[in-house]
Design a protein around this motif. Structure first.
Motif, PDB file in Angstrom:
ATOM      1  N   LEU A 227       0.853  -1.189   0.000  1.00  0.00           N
ATOM      2  CA  LEU A 227       0.000   0.000   0.000  1.00  0.00           C
ATOM      3  C   LEU A 227       0.886   1.236   0.000  1.00  0.00           C
ATOM      4  O   LEU A 227       1.488   1.564   1.026  1.00  0.00           O
ATOM      5  CB  LEU A 227      -0.878   0.016   1.260  1.00  0.00           C
ATOM      6  CG  LEU A 227      -1.770  -1.211   1.514  1.00  0.00           C
ATOM      7  CD1 LEU A 227      -2.417  -1.116   2.893  1.00  0.00           C
ATOM      8  CD2 LEU A 227      -2.830  -1.341   0.437  1.00  0.00           C
ATOM      9  N   PRO A 228       0.960   1.938  -1.125  1.00  0.00           N
ATOM     10  CA  PRO A 228       1.875   3.080  -1.205  1.00  0.00           C
ATOM     11  C   PRO A 228       1.628   4.129  -0.126  1.00  0.00           C
ATOM     12  O   PRO A 228       2.579   4.673   0.422  1.00  0.00           O
ATOM     13  CB  PRO A 228       1.597   3.669  -2.592  1.00  0.00           C
ATOM     14  CG  PRO A 228       0.863   2.634  -3.339  1.00  0.00           C
ATOM     15  CD  PRO A 228       0.235   1.696  -2.367  1.00  0.00           C
ATOM     16  N   TYR A 229       0.372   4.339   0.225  1.00  0.00           N
ATOM     17  CA  TYR A 229       0.111   5.400   1.196  1.00  0.00           C
ATOM     18  C   TYR A 229       0.552   5.011   2.601  1.00  0.00           C
ATOM     19  O   TYR A 229       0.639   5.839   3.481  1.00  0.00           O
ATOM     20  CB  TYR A 229      -1.365   5.807   1.171  1.00  0.00           C
ATOM     21  CG  TYR A 229      -2.335   4.679   1.440  1.00  0.00           C
ATOM     22  CD1 TYR A 229      -2.904   3.955   0.389  1.00  0.00           C
ATOM     23  CD2 TYR A 229      -2.705   4.349   2.735  1.00  0.00           C
ATOM     24  CE1 TYR A 229      -3.799   2.920   0.630  1.00  0.00           C
ATOM     25  CE2 TYR A 229      -3.590   3.322   2.989  1.00  0.00           C
ATOM     26  CZ  TYR A 229      -4.135   2.607   1.935  1.00  0.00           C
ATOM     27  OH  TYR A 229      -5.005   1.581   2.183  1.00  0.00           O
ATOM     28  N   CYS A 230       0.837   3.743   2.832  1.00  0.00           N
ATOM     29  CA  CYS A 230       1.368   3.281   4.117  1.00  0.00           C
ATOM     30  C   CYS A 230       2.858   2.985   4.029  1.00  0.00           C
ATOM     31  O   CYS A 230       3.624   3.243   4.944  1.00  0.00           O
ATOM     32  CB  CYS A 230       0.717   1.961   4.534  1.00  0.00           C
ATOM     33  SG  CYS A 230      -0.902   2.087   5.242  1.00  0.00           S
ATOM     34  N   ASP A 231       3.216   2.348   2.918  1.00  0.00           N
ATOM     35  CA  ASP A 231       4.542   1.738   2.835  1.00  0.00           C
ATOM     36  C   ASP A 231       5.603   2.560   2.117  1.00  0.00           C
ATOM     37  O   ASP A 231       6.786   2.281   2.249  1.00  0.00           O
ATOM     38  CB  ASP A 231       4.410   0.368   2.149  1.00  0.00           C
ATOM     39  CG  ASP A 231       3.401  -0.543   2.853  1.00  0.00           C
ATOM     40  OD1 ASP A 231       2.742  -1.357   2.165  1.00  0.00           O
ATOM     41  OD2 ASP A 231       3.275  -0.441   4.090  1.00  0.00           O
ATOM     42  N   SER A 232       5.167   3.539   1.346  1.00  0.00           N
ATOM     43  CA  SER A 232       6.141   4.336   0.618  1.00  0.00           C
ATOM     44  C   SER A 232       6.303   5.680   1.323  1.00  0.00           C
ATOM     45  O   SER A 232       5.369   6.472   1.390  1.00  0.00           O
ATOM     46  CB  SER A 232       5.656   4.537  -0.824  1.00  0.00           C
ATOM     47  OG  SER A 232       6.597   5.283  -1.530  1.00  0.00           O
TER      48      SER A 232
END
Lengths: 385, 385
Positions: A227-232
């Motif tokens: 999940l980009p909004y969590c992990d990036s």
């Protein structure tokens, strides 16, 4: 009384006494036999009870040993007020990766886009329905076990005796060390690895990934969607000593004249067990894999010394301790080996970083021959994005 | 011979015989006593051996029962050719978080920048040296256990009976379900969570983090530095049904007139156990935490129905199954509760998303009173970046 009477009386008494003697002797003897046999019986019972006792004891000790093996030994020293149970984590599946050995496996995910792996899940724990929707993500996390750590057993059975090193070498610091938690070294108290891969397709209880940096046989504990909004995290900062050597690219990758024919020869044997569609695709994989200098730092610096022991020291998850993927040649140039899908690709690399792949033959060490569960390209042909 | 002589002879014989009788009787009696005592000894040994046997047997049975409990039961059905051992993972430390309960804990990391947690490591397994260098990273991963999963025990003891659901509800699909591996739901075969946090400082065997989304008491299996070149993927794609509701912000956050005084009252008791420097800082934390609508989807949609059972359904790691952080009031408006650092903040939220924090009092459920290991702000004062 007359002396004759005395005689008769005495004789009678004598007879009486000797009779009673004989009788008591007889009784004594009989009892002796009885007691003797009773004693023997008792002794026998005692012996068998002691034997049984020993057997039960052995059974108890075995069960307790197995129990200890099954559960992580609590830290031998007192841990401060922390009542720490251990959580038994059973893998949900195993990785079938194109990288057959740890040596040659990339030290970073997504570096080799053609690197494929098929995660085969235990369908009793991962019913196919649980994977629905996963294929709509571009990437996913893989949480796995560093199962090739040599100190694994010791770590769990005798944590106080395990050789867990608090600090590991960081090449950029020229031999200096940093705390293991400041690296992605595999040698951690809980040997759990974290990596990401590109999701290619889902089929039944299998997941096809690409861009993997996992070695064949890796046990997987969990997969999670990326999940980009969590992990990036934008603007995340790392110290300057973090090793970026694994991203060193080589100058060029070439193939010898003999290579193609040796590849075609191998292909006949591996075709049905390969995640690749053709020898050409395999060749592309080799080229990609060798585009990044996968040799360890020491190998890079002193390529002609094949007796050098390589230590782990970089920040990535797949750092290998000993690099045995090389052997010397009379000419002095080292031959390196990269084993993909059970095929041993031998190559040289010159001082300028030019790689020459010489030939390929089936690896004697790796064999998928009897493994009917081995995934192959045909299973995925219609599903690959 | 004369009869007198016969008499004497007879008498002598009689005496002899009676003497020998007496002697043999004496011997017999003595042996009898001996044998009797020997017999008693043997019997005693036998009894004690049988008792010991029973004890060993009991010990064996207990150990075997414990073994069965301790080891993850292999899937009851045949797993296809997968010989899966289980890996016992012992946590390396415990989280001391400002979020005292699962309810109210953010569902995404870094959303609440002031959310602090102190990871206290077991120093026998994590010598302080192993953390050296970690403070030079801006962020780190935390791999932890979903220890509050209600089905944890059952999952491990009787996996075939566990209520592991292959699919979970995804709110955006209006009640539709997706495979659990396509979500970050806590209810997975291996209850391992993955999150990231900002590294504030390292001290001894403790790590101070901010922006956490972990609940107090969470066991930690591993921490890894965040490496942007590995972990941050540009252009990663997610399906459109991925829930973004957790990022819904509220319209405003206000505080009632009574709030400040109730906060000052609480502060006297919690000051020494709080990771915050002052009541003002706590107030800022509350404001940040309540800026994101932490209520579940159902609560959001039907705020006046406090009998609604809330199901888990979103894609984030901290989705809670039952939301019991609310109670009704005579006026019909619900009072919600957010428990931070053991302090119960009660608030209301109107139909337009305006939050009004009413007051705070010490939570009766949470108490750090006796915990001398509780980290506080003073320990970190000079180290916070």
């Amino acid at each position: 009384m007359s002396s004759t009477r005395y005689s008769i009386l005495a004789l009678a008494l004598a007879t009486l006494f000797s009779a009673s003697s004989a009788i008591s002797f007889y009784i004594w003897k009989k009892n002796l036999i009885e007691w003797d046999s009773k004693m023997k019986e008792l002794q026998k019972s005692l012996n068998s009870a002691l034997e049984k006792c020993a057997a039960e004891r052995q059974g108890r000790i075995r069960a307790q040993q197995a129990l200890r093996k099954a559960v992580v030994a609590q830290p031998q020293a007192k841990s401060e007020n922390l009542d720490i149970p251990s959580y038994p984590m059973a893998p949900i599946g195993i990785v079938q990766s194109c990288f057959s050995t740890r040596n040659g496996t990339p030290r970073q995910p997504l570096l080799v886009p053609l690197a494929r792996a098929c995660l085969v899940f235990d369908s009793t724990r991962v019913p196919p329905a649980s994977l629905e929707g996963l294929e709509e993500y571009s990437h996913c996390w893989i949480i796995y076990v560093f199962h090739l750590n040599t100190d694994l057993e010791k770590l769990w059975k005798h944590p106080s005796k395990s050789k867990f090193k608090a600090k590991v070498r960081v090449p950029r610091l020229k031999g200096g060390r940093m705390g293991v938690f400041a690296t992605r070294s595999p040698h951690r108290p809980c040997p759990i690895g974290l990596t990401v891969a590109k999701v290619e397709a889902v089929q039944g209880n299998m997941l096809l990934l690409s861009g993997v940096d996992l070695v064949d046989g890796t046990p997987v504990l969990d997969i999670k969607p990326y999940l980009p909004y969590c992990d990036s995290i934008e603007g995340a900062v790392v110290p300057n000593w973090v090793m970026l050597d694994s991203m060193l690219s080589v100058a060029s990758v070439g193939f010898s004249d003999d290579f193609s024919s040796s590849l075609l020869d191998c292909w006949k044997s591996v075709e049905k067990k390969s995640l690749y569609s053709s020898p050409d695709e395999l060749k592309s994989l080799v080229k990609q894999a060798l585009s990044w200098d996968i040799r360890s730092v020491s190998q890079r610096n002193r390529p002609h010394n094949n007796l050098l022991k390589i230590g782990s020291g970089d920040a990535s998850d797949n750092a290998s301790d000993l690099d045995d993927s090389q052997d010397g040649e009379a000419s002095g140039e080292l031959i390196y080996h990269l084993i993909l899908d059970g095929m041993d690709f031998s190559y040289k690399i010159d001082g300028n970083g030019n790689v020459m792949v010489k030939e390929v033959h089936l690896s004697s060490a790796i064999s998928f021959g009897n493994n009917k569960n081995r995934c192959n390209f045909l299973m995925w042909k219609d599903k690959i994005k």
